[in-house]
Design a protein around this motif. Structure first.
Motif, PDB file in Angstrom:
ATOM      1  N   ILE A   1       0.862  -1.188   0.000  1.00 48.60           N
ATOM      2  CA  ILE A   1       0.000   0.000   0.000  1.00 48.60           C
ATOM      3  C   ILE A   1       0.893   1.231   0.000  1.00 48.60           C
ATOM      4  N   MET A   2       0.685   2.107  -0.955  1.00 41.69           N
ATOM      5  CA  MET A   2       1.463   3.342  -1.007  1.00 41.69           C
ATOM      6  C   MET A   2       0.697   4.468  -0.324  1.00 41.69           C
ATOM      7  N   ASP A   3       1.439   5.405   0.204  1.00 42.69           N
ATOM      8  CA  ASP A   3       0.847   6.528   0.926  1.00 42.69           C
ATOM      9  C   ASP A   3       0.398   7.593  -0.076  1.00 42.69           C
ATOM     10  N   THR A   4      -0.835   7.444  -0.554  1.00 41.01           N
ATOM     11  CA  THR A   4      -1.416   8.403  -1.478  1.00 41.01           C
ATOM     12  C   THR A   4      -2.677   9.007  -0.864  1.00 41.01           C
TER      13      THR A   4
ATOM     14  N   SER B   1       6.186   5.698   0.914  1.00 48.68           N
ATOM     15  CA  SER B   1       5.812   6.942   0.248  1.00 48.68           C
ATOM     16  C   SER B   1       5.953   6.769  -1.256  1.00 48.68           C
ATOM     17  N   VAL B   2       5.205   7.581  -1.984  1.00 49.77           N
ATOM     18  CA  VAL B   2       5.304   7.562  -3.447  1.00 49.77           C
ATOM     19  C   VAL B   2       6.730   7.893  -3.880  1.00 49.77           C
ATOM     20  N   GLN B   3       7.360   8.824  -3.197  1.00 49.18           N
ATOM     21  CA  GLN B   3       8.720   9.211  -3.557  1.00 49.18           C
ATOM     22  C   GLN B   3       9.693   8.048  -3.375  1.00 49.18           C
ATOM     23  N   GLN B   4       9.537   7.293  -2.310  1.00 45.89           N
ATOM     24  CA  GLN B   4      10.411   6.149  -2.078  1.00 45.89           C
ATOM     25  C   GLN B   4      10.259   5.089  -3.168  1.00 45.89           C
TER      26      GLN B   4
END
Length: 238
Positions: free
Chosen positions: A188-191, A208-211
């Motif tokens: 699950i991504m943090d969006t 995170s999406v950035q990671q």
């Protein structure tokens, strides 16, 4: 890392896609983003000025001839040919099996497996024509590796399992052309949409999406000299 290269990023107007497009463009790469319809173009307005990002309205990436035509037109030699093709476009369906008829299964296969297949096929043709190798990165999902986690989303799980199988088969098929094919496997991504859907979850556990973007871009970059056929978990602590 990406200077002087051209990349295609499907799903490039979504949360992860925008992060990947920004990462490549800010490092000097030219990026082409196929979009389903014109109203997606506004999402690219958040990118810094001066970056080389082109959006092209293509329509359905599950339409093989349309994908072939798009790659033929936009994977050309004016930016050094196609170096990376990153396939983020897809969709999700959450439904118990009795509510998921054949239409749901077909939709998930088209959105996730068919789009990935057609884009891989077209990208490989372009990279072989260029003769300089390249990088392909697909996006699978944790339930495809651990199917018991796919309860109530069997159609989605099966479609992402197809992406995993495709990744491994193509990685072996095109290794002689110096084309490395890999996939990232998110949990699950943090969006914003995931937070809205699961407001009581521990969001700090999510990647995170950035990671996730940084892992995608490393696999797609010239720094990746040896990794192919990998299914790279990007779970965070979830």
């Amino acid at each position: 890392m990406f200077a002087g290269t051209r990349s295609i990023v499907t799903g490039g107007t979504g949360s992860l896609g925008l992060a990947v497009v920004r990462h490549i463009a800010e490092r000097g790469g030219a990026v082409v983003v196929p979009v389903f319809k014109g109203d997606e173009l506004a999402r690219l307005g958040t990118l810094p000025s001066g970056v080389d990002v082109t959006a092209v309205e293509v329509g359905d990436l599950a339409d093989g001839p349309a994908v072939d035509d798009f790659y033929a037109q936009h994977a050309g030699s004016d930016a050094g040919g196609l170096w990376a093709s990153i396939h983020i476009a897809g969709g999700f369906a959450y439904a118990p099996i009795e509510q998921a008829d054949a239409r749901v299964f077909e939709q998930q296969m088209r959105m996730n497996a068919f789009t990935c297949y057609h884009c891989c096929r077209a990208a490989i043709a372009a990279m072989r024509a260029g003769g300089s190798g390249g990088r392909i990165v697909n996006v699978a999902a944790k339930p495809a590796l651990h199917p018991h986690e796919g309860a109530n989303m069997a159609a989605y799980t099966a479609s992402k399992a197809a992406v995993i199988g495709l990744t491994g088969a193509l990685a072996e098929e095109v290794k002689g052309d110096d084309i490395w094919v890999n996939a990232v496997v998110p949990s699950i991504m943090d969006t914003r949409s995931n937070r809205a859907a699961m407001p009581d979850a521990d969001h700090a556990m999510w990647s995170s999406v950035q990671q996730v973007s940084e892992t995608v871009c490393w696999l797609a970059s010239s720094l990746n000299q040896v990794t192919r056929g990998a299914l790279v978990p990007v779970y965070g602590r979830s």
